[in-house]
Design a protein around this motif. Sequence first.
Motif, short mmCIF file in Angstrom:
data_model
loop_
_atom_site.label_atom_id
_atom_site.label_comp_id
_atom_site.label_asym_id
_atom_site.label_seq_id
_atom_site.Cartn_x
_atom_site.Cartn_y
_atom_site.Cartn_z
N SER A 32 0.71 -1.06 -0.31
CA SER A 32 0.16 0.40 0.06
C SER A 32 1.05 1.70 0.29
N THR A 33 0.42 2.61 -0.48
CA THR A 33 1.00 4.01 0.19
C THR A 33 0.87 4.19 0.94
N HIS A 34 2.46 4.54 1.65
CA HIS A 34 2.77 4.78 2.81
C HIS A 34 2.34 6.50 2.62
N ALA A 35 2.11 6.10 4.59
CA ALA A 35 1.50 7.52 4.22
C ALA A 35 2.00 8.71 4.52
N ALA A 36 3.51 9.32 4.73
CA ALA A 36 4.12 10.21 4.43
C ALA A 36 4.83 10.31 3.59
N GLY A 37 5.62 8.78 3.33
CA GLY A 37 6.76 9.14 2.55
C GLY A 37 6.95 9.80 0.80
N VAL A 38 7.79 10.07 0.80
CA VAL A 38 7.67 10.78 -0.24
C VAL A 38 9.46 11.63 -1.08
N VAL A 39 9.47 10.43 -2.42
CA VAL A 39 10.91 10.22 -2.89
C VAL A 39 11.01 11.32 -3.96
N ILE A 40 12.11 12.62 -4.07
CA ILE A 40 12.56 12.80 -5.52
C ILE A 40 13.55 12.76 -5.69
N SER A 41 13.61 12.42 -6.62
CA SER A 41 15.11 11.74 -7.39
C SER A 41 15.91 13.24 -8.52
N ASP A 42 17.02 12.87 -9.13
CA ASP A 42 18.30 13.87 -9.81
C ASP A 42 17.73 13.45 -11.17
N ARG A 43 17.25 12.10 -11.66
CA ARG A 43 16.73 11.69 -13.19
C ARG A 43 15.29 11.43 -13.01
N PRO A 44 14.93 10.66 -14.43
CA PRO A 44 13.50 10.22 -14.26
C PRO A 44 13.69 9.06 -12.97
N MET A 45 12.80 8.38 -12.46
CA MET A 45 12.71 7.34 -11.18
C MET A 45 12.72 6.53 -11.53
N VAL A 46 12.75 5.57 -12.51
CA VAL A 46 12.43 4.79 -13.09
C VAL A 46 14.25 3.80 -13.42
N GLU A 47 15.04 5.06 -13.52
CA GLU A 47 16.15 4.55 -13.37
C GLU A 47 16.87 4.57 -12.35
N TYR A 48 15.47 4.34 -11.34
CA TYR A 48 16.52 4.11 -10.06
C TYR A 48 15.81 2.96 -9.50
N LEU A 49 14.70 3.11 -9.41
CA LEU A 49 13.51 2.20 -8.99
C LEU A 49 12.36 1.61 -9.57
N PRO A 50 11.99 0.46 -9.66
CA PRO A 50 10.74 0.12 -10.13
C PRO A 50 9.25 1.23 -9.68
N LEU A 51 8.22 0.96 -10.59
CA LEU A 51 7.30 2.11 -9.84
C LEU A 51 5.63 1.38 -9.82
N TYR A 52 4.98 1.71 -8.99
CA TYR A 52 3.66 1.35 -10.00
C TYR A 52 2.31 1.78 -9.13
N LYS A 53 1.18 2.22 -10.36
CA LYS A 53 0.17 2.50 -9.18
C LYS A 53 -0.43 2.34 -8.16
N GLY A 54 -1.10 3.94 -7.55
CA GLY A 54 -1.55 2.92 -6.15
C GLY A 54 -3.76 2.32 -6.12
N LYS A 55 -3.66 2.49 -4.97
CA LYS A 55 -5.06 2.66 -5.38
C LYS A 55 -5.58 4.32 -5.82
N GLY A 56 -5.29 5.58 -5.62
CA GLY A 56 -5.28 6.45 -6.01
C GLY A 56 -5.27 7.05 -7.60
N ASP A 57 -4.10 6.34 -7.67
CA ASP A 57 -3.55 6.30 -9.04
C ASP A 57 -2.27 7.08 -9.22
#
Length: 627
Positions: free
Chosen positions: A529-554
């Motif tokens: 599930s989506t963490h209540a607080a955590g947000v990550v910001i990267s210097d390049r497109p995030m997918v270059e560092y880690l995989p992503l998915y869509k939460g329940k609220g898109d």
Amino acid sequence: MSEFVHLHCHTEYSLLDGAIKIKDLCARAKDYGMESVAITDHGNLFGAIDFYTQARSFGLKPIIGCEVYVAHGSRFDRESAHARTRYHLILLAQNKTGYRNLLKLVTAGFTEGYYYKPRVDKEILAAHSEGIIALSACLAGEIPRILMTDQNIHRNAEDFGDGSPDRGGMDAALEMAEIYSKIFPGRFYLELQENGLEEQRILNARLLELAEKTGLPIVATNDCHYLDKADVDAHDILLCIQTQNTINDERRMRFETRELYYKTPEEMESAFAHVPQALDNSLLIAEQCNVELDLKSYHFPTYAVDSGKSLDEELCAISRAGLEERIENSAHRDEIDREAYRKRLELELEVICKMGFSGYFLIVQDFINWAKKQKIPVGPGRGSAAGSLVAWSLRITDLDPIPYNLLFERFLNPERVSMPDIDVDFCERRRTEVIDYVARKYGADSVAQITTFGKMKAKAVVRDVARALGMSYADGDKIAKLIPEELKMTIRKAMEQEPELSALYNTDDTIRRLLDTSIRLEGLNRHASTHAAGVVISDRPMVEYLPLYKGKGDEIVTQFDMKMVEKIGLIKFDFLGLRTMTLIQDTLDLITAGGREAPDLSTLPLNDPAVYELYSRGDTYGIFQVE
């Protein structure tokens, strides 16, 4: 050294499907004398970094992979008769390029191709195939499905999806093998398994015939879903929990084999004695997979400053200006020792700059001050950050640390290098506005929220297993309530502490089965599930560092949890949405609407006797972190 390596393995990150914990997996591979260990969870890379670090700690080479779902046609198709038809395919990263391509493929499966399951298609596989070895997978693979169209293999609708290949037979399989061989030139293997299924025996013969006709190499796997042979019944109940069925339901999803465990090399050698090259190729593939990840560097978002200025210079300039403004606006400015404040500020700035965290402070103050300008309620700050004069000067916090002798060293200490961690409280109702601002400033593809995994803890797993066993809610709840309410409580520990629970275990076969199964499943990941607080910001497109998915609220969410996000060097920020902040703002608005002047929270005295009298009475219900 073992003469075989398992290359098809589902861990607990194949949520409610795999029942193997990462640490146990690595320990077993080590016990078997294997030098490599692989992970291939269904459709995701949730466990990749956890697995990578654990494998390294055991002295094993980690092979990072995924069993992806391949759409029958386009990954964007959600309308045609074949939209739900999907096929399994094992992908293993050979190197860093392959790992990055795997990140992109798995991300696209969720963000572009999700339809019941995260799907990729041949178009995107071809675009991101470099550095990846592919295996044809189990009975649910595309080539196996084509070869077995005359067999009744559609036992598991969840796995296979609806529909069948357009056509079957050896000629169609030859055509499909050529397609996959072109996508993965010299890196596509036909996968053999020995799992006791009659369909698998027939498929193996046809795969060997296909290998002979095409010259494609073969490889032996076992599609491991649980660690020990004795875990098969617990795993069957895990599937019931996933599908919300009971073991008594004849039509439920189930595996028709009891062989999907982490077999010994000797068992695999015996099963594939007639095709020893399939075992040899498992070692050959393992030798080719060499992913080295950088887990030491930080990847700070790019904070724009005026041309010619460094981040350190910018931080120092606005901190000094901010301190002077704070002092001038203080009701006690004539009593303040300005030189003492300036000296403390310079000491803190020296540490922050030396540790390379100027960018972090600039980013945090930017979105906090933006929020304040938009009249979004922001908390005054809490935790160790309240000990920083720089944070106060930048208006990150609203508490002057000096009168209270708060220590900066509790927040940042050059003797113990770790990322600063500032929890920022926002009005629950308007928190997403701040996240949207950050996404606009740093790029939507460089901002994501962070995942968290719900665990099958002692009480919860007992209730889940009881339901799957067909027990009544009341009976399952009765046993769960016998487990004490303690942090880190386990079922075994509860049985030692609670005589009634132990007595029921020893005298009631149903309760014994319930608790034995629960112990086997306890601690597994249950859901993401989506963490209540955590947000990550990267210097390049995030997918270059880690995989992503869509939460329940898109919302876009990282597939790595908070600890793993930090481990790969990405910068986490805590955007906490607090109902308390919203309630306070609503109260202030009501005061103003009633024609009275609302108090200025930033100038409220901190020594009001009435407040301390209220605290002394213990009348603190609803007061954040005091109640």
